[in-house]
Design a protein around this motif. Structure first.
Motif, PDB file in Angstrom:
ATOM      1  N   GLN A  53      27.891  24.308  61.249  1.00 64.64           N
ATOM      2  CA  GLN A  53      28.606  24.303  62.097  1.00 64.64           C
ATOM      3  C   GLN A  53      27.450  23.278  63.114  1.00 64.64           C
ATOM      4  N   ALA A  54      26.270  23.225  63.602  1.00 66.34           N
ATOM      5  CA  ALA A  54      25.748  22.621  63.999  1.00 66.34           C
ATOM      6  C   ALA A  54      26.319  21.701  64.594  1.00 66.34           C
ATOM      7  N   TYR A  55      27.454  20.159  63.621  1.00 65.99           N
ATOM      8  CA  TYR A  55      27.722  19.512  63.934  1.00 65.99           C
ATOM      9  C   TYR A  55      29.668  19.914  65.075  1.00 65.99           C
ATOM     10  N   ASN A  56      29.986  21.111  65.344  1.00 59.46           N
ATOM     11  CA  ASN A  56      30.745  21.326  66.718  1.00 59.46           C
ATOM     12  C   ASN A  56      30.166  21.387  67.684  1.00 59.46           C
ATOM     13  N   TYR A  57      28.674  21.547  67.912  1.00 61.45           N
ATOM     14  CA  TYR A  57      28.314  22.115  69.180  1.00 61.45           C
ATOM     15  C   TYR A  57      28.042  20.003  69.522  1.00 61.45           C
ATOM     16  N   LEU A  58      28.684  19.147  68.867  1.00 60.79           N
ATOM     17  CA  LEU A  58      28.251  18.099  69.626  1.00 60.79           C
ATOM     18  C   LEU A  58      29.293  17.352  70.382  1.00 60.79           C
ATOM     19  N   HIS A  59      28.932  16.668  71.034  1.00 56.96           N
ATOM     20  CA  HIS A  59      29.719  15.348  72.488  1.00 56.96           C
ATOM     21  C   HIS A  59      31.067  14.970  71.719  1.00 56.96           C
ATOM     22  N   LYS A  60      32.091  15.181  72.473  1.00 60.01           N
ATOM     23  CA  LYS A  60      32.896  14.087  71.411  1.00 60.01           C
ATOM     24  C   LYS A  60      32.737  13.295  71.376  1.00 60.01           C
ATOM     25  N   ASP A  61      32.212  12.136  71.792  1.00 56.84           N
ATOM     26  CA  ASP A  61      31.460  11.397  71.674  1.00 56.84           C
ATOM     27  C   ASP A  61      30.861  10.937  70.433  1.00 56.84           C
ATOM     28  N   LEU A 118      18.732  17.788  72.934  1.00 53.02           N
ATOM     29  CA  LEU A 118      19.112  17.235  74.516  1.00 53.02           C
ATOM     30  C   LEU A 118      20.603  17.490  74.476  1.00 53.02           C
ATOM     31  N   TRP A 119      21.085  18.323  75.231  1.00 56.89           N
ATOM     32  CA  TRP A 119      21.940  18.968  76.059  1.00 56.89           C
ATOM     33  C   TRP A 119      22.634  18.501  77.007  1.00 56.89           C
ATOM     34  N   GLU A 120      23.949  18.266  77.197  1.00 58.35           N
ATOM     35  CA  GLU A 120      24.744  18.420  78.536  1.00 58.35           C
ATOM     36  C   GLU A 120      25.796  18.950  79.453  1.00 58.35           C
ATOM     37  N   PHE A 121      25.514  19.379  80.379  1.00 59.89           N
ATOM     38  CA  PHE A 121      26.732  20.021  81.023  1.00 59.89           C
ATOM     39  C   PHE A 121      27.951  19.588  81.498  1.00 59.89           C
ATOM     40  N   ASN A 122      28.746  19.866  81.019  1.00 56.47           N
ATOM     41  CA  ASN A 122      30.269  19.373  81.484  1.00 56.47           C
ATOM     42  C   ASN A 122      31.091  19.984  82.823  1.00 56.47           C
ATOM     43  N   GLU A 123      31.401  19.275  83.658  1.00 61.03           N
ATOM     44  CA  GLU A 123      31.565  20.359  84.693  1.00 61.03           C
ATOM     45  C   GLU A 123      33.150  20.586  84.336  1.00 61.03           C
ATOM     46  N   GLU A 124      34.526  19.916  83.859  1.00 63.14           N
ATOM     47  CA  GLU A 124      35.568  19.952  83.403  1.00 63.14           C
ATOM     48  C   GLU A 124      35.460  21.677  82.218  1.00 63.14           C
ATOM     49  N   THR A 125      34.798  21.583  81.675  1.00 64.78           N
ATOM     50  CA  THR A 125      34.822  23.040  80.557  1.00 64.78           C
ATOM     51  C   THR A 125      34.469  23.496  80.980  1.00 64.78           C
ATOM     52  N   THR A 126      32.706  23.423  81.889  1.00 66.28           N
ATOM     53  CA  THR A 126      31.927  24.451  81.870  1.00 66.28           C
ATOM     54  C   THR A 126      31.036  24.637  80.900  1.00 66.28           C
ATOM     55  N   SER A 127      31.203  23.936  79.887  1.00 67.11           N
ATOM     56  CA  SER A 127      30.290  23.733  78.448  1.00 67.11           C
ATOM     57  C   SER A 127      29.100  23.332  78.237  1.00 67.11           C
ATOM     58  N   TRP A 128      27.856  23.127  77.577  1.00 68.97           N
ATOM     59  CA  TRP A 128      27.571  22.672  76.809  1.00 68.97           C
ATOM     60  C   TRP A 128      27.097  22.137  75.730  1.00 68.97           C
ATOM     61  N   THR A 129      27.380  20.299  75.647  1.00 66.12           N
ATOM     62  CA  THR A 129      27.022  19.968  74.078  1.00 66.12           C
ATOM     63  C   THR A 129      26.477  19.869  74.496  1.00 66.12           C
ATOM     64  N   ARG A 130      25.924  19.233  72.867  1.00 64.69           N
ATOM     65  CA  ARG A 130      24.757  17.731  72.376  1.00 64.69           C
ATOM     66  C   ARG A 130      25.271  16.922  72.530  1.00 64.69           C
ATOM     67  N   ILE A 131      24.632  16.068  72.938  1.00 63.68           N
ATOM     68  CA  ILE A 131      23.843  14.209  72.890  1.00 63.68           C
ATOM     69  C   ILE A 131      23.177  13.512  72.181  1.00 63.68           C
ATOM     70  N   ASN A 132      22.541  14.389  71.350  1.00 65.38           N
ATOM     71  CA  ASN A 132      21.761  13.401  70.823  1.00 65.38           C
ATOM     72  C   ASN A 132      22.261  14.053  69.074  1.00 65.38           C
ATOM     73  N   PRO A 133      21.940  12.846  68.206  1.00 62.57           N
ATOM     74  CA  PRO A 133      21.874  12.880  67.331  1.00 62.57           C
ATOM     75  C   PRO A 133      21.266  14.495  66.404  1.00 62.57           C
ATOM     76  N   ILE A 134      22.125  14.922  64.819  1.00 61.52           N
ATOM     77  CA  ILE A 134      21.563  16.193  64.332  1.00 61.52           C
ATOM     78  C   ILE A 134      20.804  15.201  63.008  1.00 61.52           C
ATOM     79  N   PRO A 135      19.319  16.796  63.265  1.00 61.30           N
ATOM     80  CA  PRO A 135      18.536  15.258  62.555  1.00 61.30           C
ATOM     81  C   PRO A 135      19.264  15.825  60.500  1.00 61.30           C
TER      82      PRO A 135
END
Length: 138
Positions: A53-61, A118-135
């Motif tokens: 489920q951790a992969y659901n938190y990744l930034h779309k790119d 590493l997490w990044e806030f998306n202003e449009e969706t007002t949510s946080w996504t992970r921006i680095n790979p999962i180990p």
């Protein structure tokens, strides 16, 4: 009379500036609350047996490029310990470090990995996504 008008205008400006600061603080508080909630949900998903489920938190790119390992069904998480609490790196980015202990069900040998997030806030969706790979669990 001019002095009274100037004082009144000055007082109104001070009140406007203070209420603006309060609004900025409230926005920052909501962003931090959202981060805390995201990190709690991320931890819960991993800790209670759903490391995929951790992969659901990744930034779309990043999610588009990520390959979910086939061995995740063979893993049981035994502990998830935050060793570096969430820290705002910038206005829109945060980091956290956790140590994840796990076993491969077919081998029963406990291992651990350090998960620097590493997490990044998306202003449009007002949510946080992970921006680095999962180990990887190896």
């Amino acid at each position: 009379m001019n002095g009274t008008v100037l004082r009144t205008v000055g007082l109104l400006l001070v009140v406007a500036l203070l209420s603006g600061c309060k609004t900025l603080n409230m926005m920052q508080d909501k962003k931090e609350e959202s981060l805390q909630e995201t990190l709690k949900n991320y931890r819960t998903a991993i800790r209670w047996g759903y490391p995929g489920q951790a992969y659901n938190y990744l930034h779309k790119d990043l999610a588009e490029k990520a390959v979910i390992p086939a061995n995740l069904n063979n893993i049981s998480i035994t502990d998830y310990k935050v060793v570096q609490p969430p820290d705002l790196v910038s206005e829109k980015q945060a980091s956290q470090t956790a140590v994840i202990s796990y076993i491969f069900d077919d081998r029963q040998v406990e291992k651990s990995l350090t998960d620097r997030q590493l997490w990044e806030f998306n202003e449009e969706t007002t949510s946080w996504t992970r921006i680095n790979p999962i180990p990887e669990y190896q």
